[in-house]
Design a protein around this motif. Structure first.
Motif, PDB file in Angstrom:
ATOM      1  N   THR A   1       0.841  -1.186   0.000  1.00 18.23           N
ATOM      2  CA  THR A   1       0.000   0.000   0.000  1.00 18.23           C
ATOM      3  C   THR A   1       0.881   1.243   0.000  1.00 18.23           C
ATOM      4  O   THR A   1       2.101   1.162   0.036  1.00 18.23           O
ATOM      5  CB  THR A   1      -0.925  -0.031   1.240  1.00 18.23           C
ATOM      6  OG1 THR A   1      -1.795   1.104   1.228  1.00 18.23           O
ATOM      7  CG2 THR A   1      -0.126  -0.027   2.533  1.00 18.23           C
ATOM      8  N   SER A   2       0.249   2.405  -0.056  1.00 15.93           N
ATOM      9  CA  SER A   2       0.986   3.669   0.021  1.00 15.93           C
ATOM     10  C   SER A   2       0.052   4.770   0.493  1.00 15.93           C
ATOM     11  O   SER A   2      -1.124   4.823   0.099  1.00 15.93           O
ATOM     12  CB  SER A   2       1.566   4.039  -1.346  1.00 15.93           C
ATOM     13  OG  SER A   2       2.145   5.339  -1.304  1.00 15.93           O
TER      14      SER A   2
ATOM     15  N   THR B   1       7.389   2.532  -2.271  1.00 19.27           N
ATOM     16  CA  THR B   1       7.947   3.876  -2.477  1.00 19.27           C
ATOM     17  C   THR B   1       7.645   4.487  -3.838  1.00 19.27           C
ATOM     18  O   THR B   1       7.928   5.669  -4.047  1.00 19.27           O
ATOM     19  CB  THR B   1       9.476   3.828  -2.292  1.00 19.27           C
ATOM     20  OG1 THR B   1      10.025   2.845  -3.185  1.00 19.27           O
ATOM     21  CG2 THR B   1       9.846   3.449  -0.873  1.00 19.27           C
ATOM     22  N   TYR B   2       7.081   3.724  -4.774  1.00 22.52           N
ATOM     23  CA  TYR B   2       6.952   4.271  -6.131  1.00 22.52           C
ATOM     24  C   TYR B   2       5.846   5.311  -6.262  1.00 22.52           C
ATOM     25  O   TYR B   2       5.754   5.988  -7.291  1.00 22.52           O
ATOM     26  CB  TYR B   2       6.791   3.153  -7.175  1.00 22.52           C
ATOM     27  CG  TYR B   2       5.777   2.070  -6.862  1.00 22.52           C
ATOM     28  CD1 TYR B   2       4.426   2.230  -7.124  1.00 22.52           C
ATOM     29  CD2 TYR B   2       6.201   0.868  -6.323  1.00 22.52           C
ATOM     30  CE1 TYR B   2       3.518   1.224  -6.855  1.00 22.52           C
ATOM     31  CE2 TYR B   2       5.301  -0.156  -6.057  1.00 22.52           C
ATOM     32  CZ  TYR B   2       3.958   0.031  -6.322  1.00 22.52           C
ATOM     33  OH  TYR B   2       3.059  -0.978  -6.046  1.00 22.52           O
ATOM     34  N   TRP B   3       5.009   5.488  -5.223  1.00 25.72           N
ATOM     35  CA  TRP B   3       4.031   6.576  -5.242  1.00 25.72           C
ATOM     36  C   TRP B   3       4.621   7.882  -4.723  1.00 25.72           C
ATOM     37  O   TRP B   3       3.981   8.936  -4.839  1.00 25.72           O
ATOM     38  CB  TRP B   3       2.807   6.199  -4.408  1.00 25.72           C
ATOM     39  CG  TRP B   3       1.883   5.241  -5.087  1.00 25.72           C
ATOM     40  CD1 TRP B   3       1.837   3.878  -4.932  1.00 25.72           C
ATOM     41  CD2 TRP B   3       0.866   5.551  -6.044  1.00 25.72           C
ATOM     42  NE1 TRP B   3       0.863   3.331  -5.728  1.00 25.72           N
ATOM     43  CE2 TRP B   3       0.245   4.345  -6.426  1.00 25.72           C
ATOM     44  CE3 TRP B   3       0.427   6.745  -6.623  1.00 25.72           C
ATOM     45  CZ2 TRP B   3      -0.789   4.287  -7.352  1.00 25.72           C
ATOM     46  CZ3 TRP B   3      -0.602   6.694  -7.542  1.00 25.72           C
ATOM     47  CH2 TRP B   3      -1.205   5.473  -7.893  1.00 25.72           C
ATOM     48  N   ASP B   4       5.817   7.829  -4.138  1.00 30.73           N
ATOM     49  CA  ASP B   4       6.410   9.036  -3.547  1.00 30.73           C
ATOM     50  C   ASP B   4       6.606  10.147  -4.580  1.00 30.73           C
ATOM     51  O   ASP B   4       6.628  11.334  -4.232  1.00 30.73           O
ATOM     52  CB  ASP B   4       7.762   8.701  -2.905  1.00 30.73           C
ATOM     53  CG  ASP B   4       7.621   7.801  -1.677  1.00 30.73           C
ATOM     54  OD1 ASP B   4       6.484   7.483  -1.293  1.00 30.73           O
ATOM     55  OD2 ASP B   4       8.666   7.407  -1.124  1.00 30.73           O
TER      56      ASP B   4
ATOM     57  N   LYS C   1       5.836  11.623   0.370  1.00 25.24           N
ATOM     58  CA  LYS C   1       6.719  10.515   0.715  1.00 25.24           C
ATOM     59  C   LYS C   1       6.092   9.724   1.858  1.00 25.24           C
ATOM     60  O   LYS C   1       5.895  10.258   2.946  1.00 25.24           O
ATOM     61  CB  LYS C   1       8.103  11.036   1.107  1.00 25.24           C
ATOM     62  CG  LYS C   1       9.112   9.942   1.399  1.00 25.24           C
ATOM     63  CD  LYS C   1      10.480  10.540   1.668  1.00 25.24           C
ATOM     64  CE  LYS C   1      11.476   9.478   2.120  1.00 25.24           C
ATOM     65  NZ  LYS C   1      11.663   8.412   1.115  1.00 25.24           N
ATOM     66  N   ASP C   2       5.767   8.470   1.591  1.00 22.27           N
ATOM     67  CA  ASP C   2       5.136   7.629   2.606  1.00 22.27           C
ATOM     68  C   ASP C   2       6.028   7.559   3.848  1.00 22.27           C
ATOM     69  O   ASP C   2       7.225   7.266   3.755  1.00 22.27           O
ATOM     70  CB  ASP C   2       4.902   6.218   2.042  1.00 22.27           C
ATOM     71  CG  ASP C   2       3.959   5.398   2.897  1.00 22.27           C
ATOM     72  OD1 ASP C   2       4.305   5.124   4.076  1.00 22.27           O
ATOM     73  OD2 ASP C   2       2.875   5.029   2.409  1.00 22.27           O
ATOM     74  N   THR C   3       5.453   7.814   5.001  1.00 30.40           N
ATOM     75  CA  THR C   3       6.238   7.868   6.231  1.00 30.40           C
ATOM     76  C   THR C   3       6.769   6.501   6.651  1.00 30.40           C
ATOM     77  O   THR C   3       7.690   6.424   7.477  1.00 30.40           O
ATOM     78  CB  THR C   3       5.405   8.463   7.377  1.00 30.40           C
ATOM     79  OG1 THR C   3       4.210   7.691   7.543  1.00 30.40           O
ATOM     80  CG2 THR C   3       5.038   9.911   7.081  1.00 30.40           C
ATOM     81  N   PHE C   4       6.194   5.412   6.120  1.00 30.25           N
ATOM     82  CA  PHE C   4       6.672   4.061   6.436  1.00 30.25           C
ATOM     83  C   PHE C   4       7.355   3.395   5.243  1.00 30.25           C
ATOM     84  O   PHE C   4       7.809   2.253   5.341  1.00 30.25           O
ATOM     85  CB  PHE C   4       5.508   3.178   6.897  1.00 30.25           C
ATOM     86  CG  PHE C   4       4.783   3.696   8.107  1.00 30.25           C
ATOM     87  CD1 PHE C   4       5.442   3.882   9.298  1.00 30.25           C
ATOM     88  CD2 PHE C   4       3.428   4.020   8.041  1.00 30.25           C
ATOM     89  CE1 PHE C   4       4.793   4.365  10.424  1.00 30.25           C
ATOM     90  CE2 PHE C   4       2.757   4.495   9.151  1.00 30.25           C
ATOM     91  CZ  PHE C   4       3.438   4.678  10.344  1.00 30.25           C
ATOM     92  N   GLY C   5       7.417   4.081   4.115  1.00 29.93           N
ATOM     93  CA  GLY C   5       7.924   3.479   2.890  1.00 29.93           C
ATOM     94  C   GLY C   5       9.414   3.154   2.955  1.00 29.93           C
ATOM     95  O   GLY C   5      10.211   3.939   3.470  1.00 29.93           O
ATOM     96  N   GLN C   6       9.775   1.990   2.407  1.00 32.02           N
ATOM     97  CA  GLN C   6      11.183   1.594   2.300  1.00 32.02           C
ATOM     98  C   GLN C   6      11.379   0.865   0.974  1.00 32.02           C
ATOM     99  O   GLN C   6      10.507   0.117   0.525  1.00 32.02           O
ATOM    100  CB  GLN C   6      11.596   0.666   3.445  1.00 32.02           C
ATOM    101  CG  GLN C   6      11.590   1.321   4.824  1.00 32.02           C
ATOM    102  CD  GLN C   6      12.166   0.405   5.889  1.00 32.02           C
ATOM    103  OE1 GLN C   6      13.099  -0.361   5.639  1.00 32.02           O
ATOM    104  NE2 GLN C   6      11.594   0.465   7.080  1.00 32.02           N
TER     105      GLN C   6
END
Length: 231
Positions: free
Chosen positions: A38-39, A69-72, A77-82
């Motif tokens: 998800t994002s 992360t590809y939606w960033d 920027k997703d706060t949990f994205g890696q």
């Protein structure tokens, strides 16, 4: 002939019940592993986040929310994205016959997937969870033991926040919305490879307090999950 028909119908009913029981094998000791990609920047994802929150309370389900992360690039920027979460989703593409990664995607037991915003579709996959034959896994304080068995797999440590966290989003497709995320994954670490022999693997200390830990023994490069353990 009428009696034969009744007997046949009863027999079919018994068979159907047996098949349903066999398919619905998820238990608190052997839960269905529901991975959600998800994002916070994806406008289609909030219903999926709601599904995760509902599923996370079930003892026969381990729901894990991986922020990609590809939606960033759309401004938030997703706060949990890696990046490692994005790579994990991409590893599933070929085994699951998907042309490309997408959100919201739900993958159950590393074996089957669906679009994550339809709760009924997720429930169907959970009902088909029936992992058997994998090695026994025992999770300790700073190590995990995997018993002998058949297979060749990676041993992953997943650390996630069991709480629901509210994230105000100020840009991107969900600008102005507050996203509620439960079981957000914070750490994903491969601690070793299992070759079918009994082995023990050291687990690094969590970088944050309050996180829960799960261990997944999974066939290489996005294959089926064979076994799991959680604290």
């Amino acid at each position: 002939m009428r009696y034969v028909s009744v007997i046949a119908v009863c027999a079919l009913s018994v068979i159907a019940q047996a098949m349903t029981t066999q398919a619905s094998a998820a238990t608190p000791q052997n839960p269905a592993i529901v991975e959600v990609f998800t994002s916070q920047g994806c406008s289609s994802c909030p219903p999926t986040d709601a599904n995760v929150r509902a599923l996370a309370g079930r003892p026969d389900v381990l729901a894990l929310s991986f922020a990609v992360t590809y939606w960033d690039r759309l401004g938030w920027k997703d706060t949990f994205g890696q990046d490692i979460f994005t790579r994990r989703q991409r590893d599933y593409e070929k085994p699951l016959h998907e042309a490309s990664p997408f959100t919201p995607q739900v993958i159950v037991d590393g074996r089957m997937d669906t679009v994550g915003n339809n709760r009924a579709d997720i429930e169907k996959l959970i009902a088909q969870s029936n992992r058997t034959g994998g090695p026994a896994v025992r999770l300790g304080t700073d190590s995990v033991s995997v018993a002998a068995g058949q297979g060749d797999a990676d041993v992953w440590v997943v650390r996630y926040d069991p709480n629901t966290v509210s994230v105000p989003v100020s840009r991107g497709e969900n600008a102005g919305a507050t996203i509620q995320v439960r079981n957000a994954v914070h750490e994903l670490i491969m601690v070793g490879r299992w070759d079918g022999t009994a082995a023990q693997y050291k687990i690094p200390k969590a970088h944050e307090s309050g996180l829960k830990t799960a261990v997944l023994v999974q066939t290489h490069v996005g294959g089926p999950i064979l076994s799991m353990a959680r604290d």
